[in-house]
Motif scaffolding. Sequence first.
Motif, PDB file in Angstrom:
ATOM      1  N   ASP A  37       0.815  -1.207   0.000  1.00  0.00           N
ATOM      2  CA  ASP A  37       0.000   0.000   0.000  1.00  0.00           C
ATOM      3  C   ASP A  37       0.858   1.270   0.000  1.00  0.00           C
ATOM      4  OD1 ASP A  37      -2.473   1.319   0.132  1.00  0.00           O
ATOM      5  OD2 ASP A  37      -2.211   1.653   2.275  1.00  0.00           O
ATOM      6  N   SER A  38       2.171   1.120   0.205  1.00  0.00           N
ATOM      7  CA  SER A  38       3.052   2.278   0.361  1.00  0.00           C
ATOM      8  C   SER A  38       3.701   2.656  -0.958  1.00  0.00           C
ATOM      9  CB  SER A  38       4.167   1.944   1.360  1.00  0.00           C
ATOM     10  OG  SER A  38       3.641   1.556   2.596  1.00  0.00           O
ATOM     11  N   LEU A  39       4.145   3.906  -1.022  1.00  0.00           N
ATOM     12  CA  LEU A  39       5.067   4.287  -2.091  1.00  0.00           C
ATOM     13  C   LEU A  39       6.458   3.867  -1.624  1.00  0.00           C
ATOM     14  CD1 LEU A  39       5.583   5.948  -4.780  1.00  0.00           C
ATOM     15  CD2 LEU A  39       6.344   7.748  -3.250  1.00  0.00           C
ATOM     16  N   VAL A  40       7.000   2.844  -2.257  1.00  0.00           N
ATOM     17  CA  VAL A  40       8.305   2.306  -1.836  1.00  0.00           C
ATOM     18  C   VAL A  40       9.395   2.940  -2.696  1.00  0.00           C
ATOM     19  CG1 VAL A  40       9.694   0.216  -1.574  1.00  0.00           C
ATOM     20  CG2 VAL A  40       7.235   0.140  -1.123  1.00  0.00           C
ATOM     21  N   PHE A  41      10.272   3.681  -2.030  1.00  0.00           N
ATOM     22  CA  PHE A  41      11.314   4.451  -2.726  1.00  0.00           C
ATOM     23  C   PHE A  41      12.657   3.978  -2.190  1.00  0.00           C
ATOM     24  CE2 PHE A  41      14.021   7.629  -4.200  1.00  0.00           C
ATOM     25  CZ  PHE A  41      13.387   8.651  -4.883  1.00  0.00           C
ATOM     26  N   ASP A  42      13.456   3.347  -3.023  1.00  0.00           N
ATOM     27  CA  ASP A  42      14.797   2.921  -2.621  1.00  0.00           C
ATOM     28  C   ASP A  42      15.776   4.005  -3.087  1.00  0.00           C
ATOM     29  OD1 ASP A  42      17.327   1.800  -2.330  1.00  0.00           O
ATOM     30  OD2 ASP A  42      16.617  -0.229  -2.748  1.00  0.00           O
ATOM     31  N   ALA A  43      16.441   4.655  -2.138  1.00  0.00           N
ATOM     32  CA  ALA A  43      17.238   5.838  -2.469  1.00  0.00           C
ATOM     33  C   ALA A  43      18.690   5.521  -2.818  1.00  0.00           C
ATOM     34  CB  ALA A  43      17.171   6.847  -1.325  1.00  0.00           C
ATOM     35  N   HIS A  44      19.044   4.249  -2.994  1.00  0.00           N
ATOM     36  CA  HIS A  44      20.418   3.977  -3.418  1.00  0.00           C
ATOM     37  C   HIS A  44      20.510   2.607  -4.077  1.00  0.00           C
ATOM     38  CE1 HIS A  44      24.617   5.003  -3.570  1.00  0.00           C
ATOM     39  NE2 HIS A  44      24.977   3.875  -3.018  1.00  0.00           N
ATOM     40  N   VAL A  45      20.412   2.593  -5.402  1.00  0.00           N
ATOM     41  CA  VAL A  45      20.558   1.337  -6.138  1.00  0.00           C
ATOM     42  C   VAL A  45      21.664   1.539  -7.178  1.00  0.00           C
ATOM     43  CG1 VAL A  45      19.397  -0.447  -7.468  1.00  0.00           C
ATOM     44  CG2 VAL A  45      18.055   0.992  -5.926  1.00  0.00           C
ATOM     45  N   HIS A  46      22.721   0.757  -7.073  1.00  0.00           N
ATOM     46  CA  HIS A  46      23.801   0.816  -8.067  1.00  0.00           C
ATOM     47  C   HIS A  46      23.320   0.070  -9.297  1.00  0.00           C
ATOM     48  CE1 HIS A  46      27.550   1.400  -5.266  1.00  0.00           C
ATOM     49  NE2 HIS A  46      26.584   2.201  -4.954  1.00  0.00           N
ATOM     50  N   VAL A  47      22.798   0.780 -10.263  1.00  0.00           N
ATOM     51  CA  VAL A  47      22.101   0.084 -11.334  1.00  0.00           C
ATOM     52  C   VAL A  47      22.943  -0.288 -12.543  1.00  0.00           C
ATOM     53  CG1 VAL A  47      19.668   0.569 -10.945  1.00  0.00           C
ATOM     54  CG2 VAL A  47      21.153   2.342 -11.836  1.00  0.00           C
ATOM     55  N   GLY A  59      16.382  -5.357 -17.553  1.00  0.00           N
ATOM     56  CA  GLY A  59      15.006  -5.834 -17.609  1.00  0.00           C
ATOM     57  C   GLY A  59      14.887  -7.350 -17.580  1.00  0.00           C
ATOM     58  N   GLN A  60      16.022  -8.055 -17.665  1.00  0.00           N
ATOM     59  CA  GLN A  60      16.024  -9.526 -17.622  1.00  0.00           C
ATOM     60  C   GLN A  60      16.291 -10.001 -16.188  1.00  0.00           C
ATOM     61  OE1 GLN A  60      15.580 -11.408 -20.558  1.00  0.00           O
ATOM     62  NE2 GLN A  60      15.145  -9.384 -21.432  1.00  0.00           N
ATOM     63  N   ARG A  61      15.534 -10.985 -15.735  1.00  0.00           N
ATOM     64  CA  ARG A  61      15.768 -11.560 -14.407  1.00  0.00           C
ATOM     65  C   ARG A  61      17.134 -12.268 -14.395  1.00  0.00           C
ATOM     66  NH1 ARG A  61      12.458 -13.678 -10.254  1.00  0.00           N
ATOM     67  NH2 ARG A  61      10.584 -13.336 -11.481  1.00  0.00           N
ATOM     68  N   VAL A  62      17.912 -11.998 -13.349  1.00  0.00           N
ATOM     69  CA  VAL A  62      19.181 -12.715 -13.177  1.00  0.00           C
ATOM     70  C   VAL A  62      19.126 -13.410 -11.810  1.00  0.00           C
ATOM     71  CG1 VAL A  62      20.717 -11.397 -14.688  1.00  0.00           C
ATOM     72  CG2 VAL A  62      20.216 -10.510 -12.418  1.00  0.00           C
ATOM     73  N   ASP A  63      19.875 -14.504 -11.680  1.00  0.00           N
ATOM     74  CA  ASP A  63      19.784 -15.241 -10.416  1.00  0.00           C
ATOM     75  C   ASP A  63      20.975 -14.956  -9.505  1.00  0.00           C
ATOM     76  OD1 ASP A  63      21.622 -16.675 -11.802  1.00  0.00           O
ATOM     77  OD2 ASP A  63      20.311 -18.415 -12.152  1.00  0.00           O
ATOM     78  N   ASP A  64      21.773 -13.957  -9.850  1.00  0.00           N
ATOM     79  CA  ASP A  64      22.798 -13.495  -8.910  1.00  0.00           C
ATOM     80  C   ASP A  64      22.715 -11.968  -8.854  1.00  0.00           C
ATOM     81  OD1 ASP A  64      23.696 -12.860 -11.426  1.00  0.00           O
ATOM     82  OD2 ASP A  64      25.765 -13.464 -11.058  1.00  0.00           O
ATOM     83  N   GLY A  65      23.523 -11.368  -7.983  1.00  0.00           N
ATOM     84  CA  GLY A  65      23.469  -9.918  -7.842  1.00  0.00           C
ATOM     85  C   GLY A  65      22.216  -9.493  -7.102  1.00  0.00           C
ATOM     86  N   GLN A  66      22.080  -8.192  -6.936  1.00  0.00           N
ATOM     87  CA  GLN A  66      21.022  -7.693  -6.059  1.00  0.00           C
ATOM     88  C   GLN A  66      19.892  -6.983  -6.771  1.00  0.00           C
ATOM     89  OE1 GLN A  66      23.367  -5.346  -3.370  1.00  0.00           O
ATOM     90  NE2 GLN A  66      23.841  -7.095  -2.082  1.00  0.00           N
ATOM     91  N   PHE A  67      20.027  -6.791  -8.081  1.00  0.00           N
ATOM     92  CA  PHE A  67      18.994  -5.955  -8.706  1.00  0.00           C
ATOM     93  C   PHE A  67      18.738  -6.341 -10.149  1.00  0.00           C
ATOM     94  CE2 PHE A  67      17.358  -2.318 -11.018  1.00  0.00           C
ATOM     95  CZ  PHE A  67      16.341  -1.889 -10.179  1.00  0.00           C
ATOM     96  N   ASP A  68      17.462  -6.493 -10.486  1.00  0.00           N
ATOM     97  CA  ASP A  68      17.003  -6.417 -11.876  1.00  0.00           C
ATOM     98  C   ASP A  68      15.574  -5.916 -11.798  1.00  0.00           C
ATOM     99  OD1 ASP A  68      15.090  -8.780 -11.920  1.00  0.00           O
ATOM    100  OD2 ASP A  68      16.947  -9.845 -11.458  1.00  0.00           O
TER     101      ASP A  68
END
Length: 256
Positions: A37-47, A59-68
């Motif tokens: 229900d919240s606006l979820v804002f992550d203020a630090h993502v090394h993209v 945009g592709q799912r990866v099974d390692d690392g922290q972000f996609d």
Amino acid sequence: MDGLNKLRLTGFVLLFLASTGAALPQVSDRALALHRDSLVFDAHVHVVDRQFYHGGDMGQRVDDGQFDLVRAKEGGLDAMFFSLFVTEQYYPARLETKQTLRLIDAAYEQLAKNKDKIELALNASDVERITQSGKIAAFMDLEGGFDLDGDLAVLRNLYRLGLRSFQLPAHNWANNFADSCCAPAKWHGLNDRGRAVIHEANRLGMVINISHGSDETISQAIDVSSDPILATHHGLRSFNDIPRTMPDDLLRKLAE
Ligand SMILES: [Zn+2]
């Protein structure tokens, strides 16, 4: 609950999740409903470092690392600081500005590939419009030095390229206008150039991030800035007594 309180509470939830490591935490239905229900804002993502150095598509799912973007959406992320990270290796030969420009280019490439999932935000009303359309809103943000000398013309051009937030010190090194947490003090906080950088960021409407700043830099930046400033990724010194963390008195000053 108003939006800001939602955002504050969500910040605590995110900090908690981040502290629990890689295993998926068990959360109650009530906590999950609050999160959804919240606006979820992550203020630090090394993209874009991963794609810059190793190729690929966020945009592709990866099974390692922290972000996609697939996992971010599943996790309920609504908005983020799309943080470009210029590492220390670029500083000695003064290639920091060139690397910043390369990473901005890589960011635009990734945003174009994934325009059905994520969109660049340039102001607060963009966040409302983009999240209402079901996409993730991305503010371009820089960690590390945009220019070690703090050239205001470079800063203005980065703003024109879409950058809306930057970290004041050059990551864990001092630059020529602000001291870092983790290198010997050069200026005891900010010098005149550092104050000029803050005034120009305020005028442009760029958000100043003081994570990685020394205690003196943080305190002086709060005094100099006419707008609120952020510490987007910071531990607390009461838990971990190292220079990289935030002492309680500075945390109170920042909140005020
Ligand atoms: Zn950092």
